[in-house]
Scaffold this motif. Structure first.
Motif, mmCIF file in Angstrom:
data_model
loop_
_atom_site.group_PDB
_atom_site.id
_atom_site.type_symbol
_atom_site.label_atom_id
_atom_site.label_comp_id
_atom_site.label_asym_id
_atom_site.label_seq_id
_atom_site.Cartn_x
_atom_site.Cartn_y
_atom_site.Cartn_z
ATOM 1 N N GLU A 1 34.239 50.207 15.676
ATOM 2 C CA GLU A 1 32.915 50.047 15.071
ATOM 3 C C GLU A 1 32.972 50.303 13.566
ATOM 4 O O GLU A 1 32.349 49.579 12.778
ATOM 5 C CB GLU A 1 31.921 51.005 15.748
ATOM 6 N N PHE B 1 34.561 47.379 11.887
ATOM 7 C CA PHE B 1 33.635 46.248 11.871
ATOM 8 C C PHE B 1 32.583 46.425 10.777
ATOM 9 O O PHE B 1 32.307 45.497 10.014
ATOM 10 C CB PHE B 1 32.964 46.126 13.250
ATOM 11 N N ILE B 2 32.011 47.616 10.703
ATOM 12 C CA ILE B 2 30.952 47.870 9.713
ATOM 13 C C ILE B 2 31.495 47.735 8.294
ATOM 14 O O ILE B 2 30.833 47.186 7.405
ATOM 15 C CB ILE B 2 30.291 49.243 9.962
ATOM 16 N N GLN B 3 32.715 48.177 8.109
ATOM 17 C CA GLN B 3 33.348 48.060 6.791
ATOM 18 C C GLN B 3 33.495 46.583 6.393
ATOM 19 O O GLN B 3 33.148 46.187 5.277
ATOM 20 C CB GLN B 3 34.721 48.703 6.852
ATOM 21 N N LEU C 1 31.816 44.055 7.605
ATOM 22 C CA LEU C 1 30.486 43.467 7.472
ATOM 23 C C LEU C 1 29.875 43.828 6.124
ATOM 24 O O LEU C 1 29.262 42.992 5.459
ATOM 25 C CB LEU C 1 29.602 43.991 8.609
ATOM 26 N N ASN C 2 30.092 45.068 5.734
ATOM 27 C CA ASN C 2 29.576 45.558 4.458
ATOM 28 C C ASN C 2 30.189 44.768 3.292
ATOM 29 O O ASN C 2 29.489 44.386 2.356
ATOM 30 C CB ASN C 2 29.889 47.049 4.335
ATOM 31 N N GLN D 1 28.583 41.134 3.371
ATOM 32 C CA GLN D 1 27.140 41.034 3.660
ATOM 33 C C GLN D 1 26.450 39.906 2.904
ATOM 34 O O GLN D 1 25.407 39.409 3.332
ATOM 35 C CB GLN D 1 26.431 42.363 3.426
ATOM 36 N N LYS D 2 27.078 39.488 1.777
ATOM 37 C CA LYS D 2 26.505 38.377 1.003
ATOM 38 C C LYS D 2 26.307 37.142 1.885
ATOM 39 O O LYS D 2 25.332 36.405 1.738
ATOM 40 C CB LYS D 2 27.460 38.002 -0.133
ATOM 41 N N HIS E 1 23.197 37.521 3.934
ATOM 42 C CA HIS E 1 22.007 37.397 3.076
ATOM 43 C C HIS E 1 21.741 35.938 2.725
ATOM 44 O O HIS E 1 20.602 35.470 2.773
ATOM 45 C CB HIS E 1 22.203 38.198 1.780
ATOM 46 N N PHE F 1 18.660 38.738 10.001
ATOM 47 C CA PHE F 1 19.762 39.593 9.545
ATOM 48 C C PHE F 1 20.218 40.491 10.706
ATOM 49 O O PHE F 1 21.405 40.617 10.989
ATOM 50 C CB PHE F 1 19.303 40.448 8.353
ATOM 51 N N THR G 1 23.819 40.366 12.719
ATOM 52 C CA THR G 1 24.645 41.582 12.800
ATOM 53 C C THR G 1 24.992 41.889 14.259
ATOM 54 O O THR G 1 26.152 42.154 14.590
ATOM 55 C CB THR G 1 23.880 42.780 12.173
ATOM 56 N N LEU G 2 23.987 41.839 15.125
ATOM 57 C CA LEU G 2 24.224 42.141 16.546
ATOM 58 C C LEU G 2 25.142 41.106 17.200
ATOM 59 O O LEU G 2 26.020 41.439 17.988
ATOM 60 C CB LEU G 2 22.889 42.179 17.301
ATOM 61 N N TRP H 1 28.656 41.664 16.155
ATOM 62 C CA TRP H 1 29.213 42.853 16.828
ATOM 63 C C TRP H 1 29.614 42.519 18.274
ATOM 64 O O TRP H 1 30.665 42.918 18.750
ATOM 65 C CB TRP H 1 28.194 43.996 16.762
ATOM 66 N N TRP I 1 34.972 33.417 9.876
ATOM 67 C CA TRP I 1 34.488 33.765 11.221
ATOM 68 C C TRP I 1 33.014 34.176 11.155
ATOM 69 O O TRP I 1 32.201 33.752 11.977
ATOM 70 C CB TRP I 1 35.364 34.906 11.760
ATOM 71 N N VAL J 1 29.549 32.662 12.955
ATOM 72 C CA VAL J 1 28.582 33.460 13.735
ATOM 73 C C VAL J 1 27.181 33.320 13.112
ATOM 74 O O VAL J 1 26.202 33.055 13.819
ATOM 75 C CB VAL J 1 28.981 34.964 13.746
ATOM 76 N N GLU K 1 26.535 51.095 4.675
ATOM 77 C CA GLU K 1 27.211 51.202 5.984
ATOM 78 C C GLU K 1 26.312 51.918 6.998
ATOM 79 O O GLU K 1 26.320 51.594 8.181
ATOM 80 C CB GLU K 1 28.547 51.921 5.822
ATOM 81 N N PHE L 1 23.895 49.498 8.421
ATOM 82 C CA PHE L 1 24.538 48.647 9.427
ATOM 83 C C PHE L 1 24.663 49.385 10.763
ATOM 84 O O PHE L 1 24.462 48.791 11.824
ATOM 85 C CB PHE L 1 25.918 48.181 8.957
#
Lengths: 167, 211
Positions: A5, A8-10, A12-13, A16-17, A20, A37, A41-42, A45, A60, A64, B23, B26
């Motif tokens: 997790e 993944f968050i890293q 995504l962060n 994130q552009k 958006h 948004f 994200t979900l 994940w 990728w 999505v 983060e 998120f």
């Protein structure tokens, strides 16, 4: 939070552009943008366990995000083009108009009025993906993408001119 | 005014007004609930499965312990028909979960989503319709041939004081009206829930198939 997790968050962060941009292109209202948004994200994940790193994470994520945006519908009245125009931030200053800004606004309005599929193609084109790469994401041949892109360019040129005259 | 000339500016404009998500934000987003059609179908399937899980043992229990042969057959049939449908719902759920975790090209994604929605709506309709013949025809047949009187029902008919032909006429008319009403209502309900969405997806797919 487990390692997967966090990883993944890293990612995504850092990317994130992409989300958006997709949200801004496909939704007109702030509330809808936030919903989309969250949905992207979900969805990312849920699918992340299948991500093998064969493609770049950004490619990728585009796949999505576009799949989610294309199949995400809101009430028709909210997606009416008139709302797109009224919701867009005002770039121009009436007394000191910048023609480049006006052209950008006119082009942006023209893109916002495209169909969901055409928007996806334009978005990837703006990100400098080749026709071969776009064809992999969309799922049609590169030739077909080239034909569609030419048509979109003509459509955008005409719509932008009209919008520019109105602005 | 070409797209290529304004690429950079359009890209900038697409980012306008976008907040920076941290983060921590998120992490919170991952705890949220999905609102997609797929998540709605999943909820609906879990609801159907829960209903089946509740009804199957109850009906089989009635079939096993009732002293009336008509009730035994009636509830036994009901219980039996719910079992394969429970399995079908589990199969659909498995397929939807697999689809939900996959990242397909847009065209294939649309094709699969349409197929899945059509499959789901077809099975949902079949499930509802499968109960109708049992509800009416089997109930009529079994009730007519029941040797042992059912006190509750007999009391109702005694109170209403109707003769047999009126009673049968009413039951037949009522059955026909209910069957047609239910077929129409179920079709309307499914169409209201998913029909427009499927049409919109089909339009997108048609656009992708155009040369």
């Amino acid at each position: 939070m487990d390692y997967k997790e966090k990883d993944f968050i890293q990612l995504l962060n850092q990317n994130q552009k992409i989300i958006h941009k997709v949200c801004n292109l496909y939704m007109n209202w702030q509330e809808d943008k936030e919903d989309l948004f969250q949905e992207i994200t979900l969805q990312a994940w849920k699918a992340y366990s299948q991500f093998r790193g064969e493609a770049k994470f950004s490619t990728w994520l585009y796949r999505v995000a576009l799949n989610t945006a294309i199949t995400f519908f809101r009430k028709d009245k909210k997606n009416a083009f008139i709302d797109t125009v009224s919701e867009m931030p005002e770039l121009t200053v009436p007394m000191d108009r910048d023609p480049i800004e006006d052209k950008t606004k006119a082009m942006y309005e023209a893109i916002a009025a495209l169909s969901k599929i055409d928007k996806a193609i334009v978005m990837l084109y703006l990100e400098d993906y080749s026709y071969a790469e776009i064809s992999e994401i969309i799922g049609i041949t590169a030739n077909n993408i080239a034909v569609k892109m030419n048509r979109i360019k003509v459509k955008l040129r005409e719509a932008t001119l009209k919008n520019f005259e109105r602005i | 005014m070409e797209l290529d000339d304004l690429k950079g500016l359009i890209n900038q404009k697409l980012m306008e007004g976008s907040p920076n998500i941290t983060e921590n934000n998120f992490t919170d987003l991952l705890k949220g609930k999905a609102s997609s059609v797929i998540s709605k179908i999943k909820k609906s399937l879990w609801f159907e499965i829960a209903c089946c899980a509740l009804v199957v043992p109850l009906f089989i229990g009635i079939a096993l312990f009732s002293s009336h042969s008509s009730l035994k057959i009636y509830f036994g049939l009901f219980g039996a028909i719910f079992i394969p449908f429970t399995l079908i719902f589990f199969y659909l759920l498995k397929k939807i979960n697999e689809f939900d975790q996959s990242v397909l090209p847009i065209k294939e994604n649309l094709q699969q989503l349409i197929k899945m929605l059509e499959d789901f709506t077809r099975r949902y309709f079949q499930f509802n319709m499968a109960l109708l013949p049992i509800c009416f025809l089997v109930a009529l047949f079994l009730g007519y041939n029941e040797k042992e009187p059912i006190a509750v029902l007999d009391n109702i008919f005694d109170k209403l004081k109707v003769n047999k032909s009126i009673y049968i006429g009413f039951i037949v008319g009522y059955s026909i009206a209910i069957v047609f009403g239910l077929v129409y209502l179920t079709k309307w309900y499914i169409r209201k829930l998913y029909g427009k969405y499927i049409d919109q997806l089909k339009l997108l797919l048609t656009e992708l198939k155009e040369d």
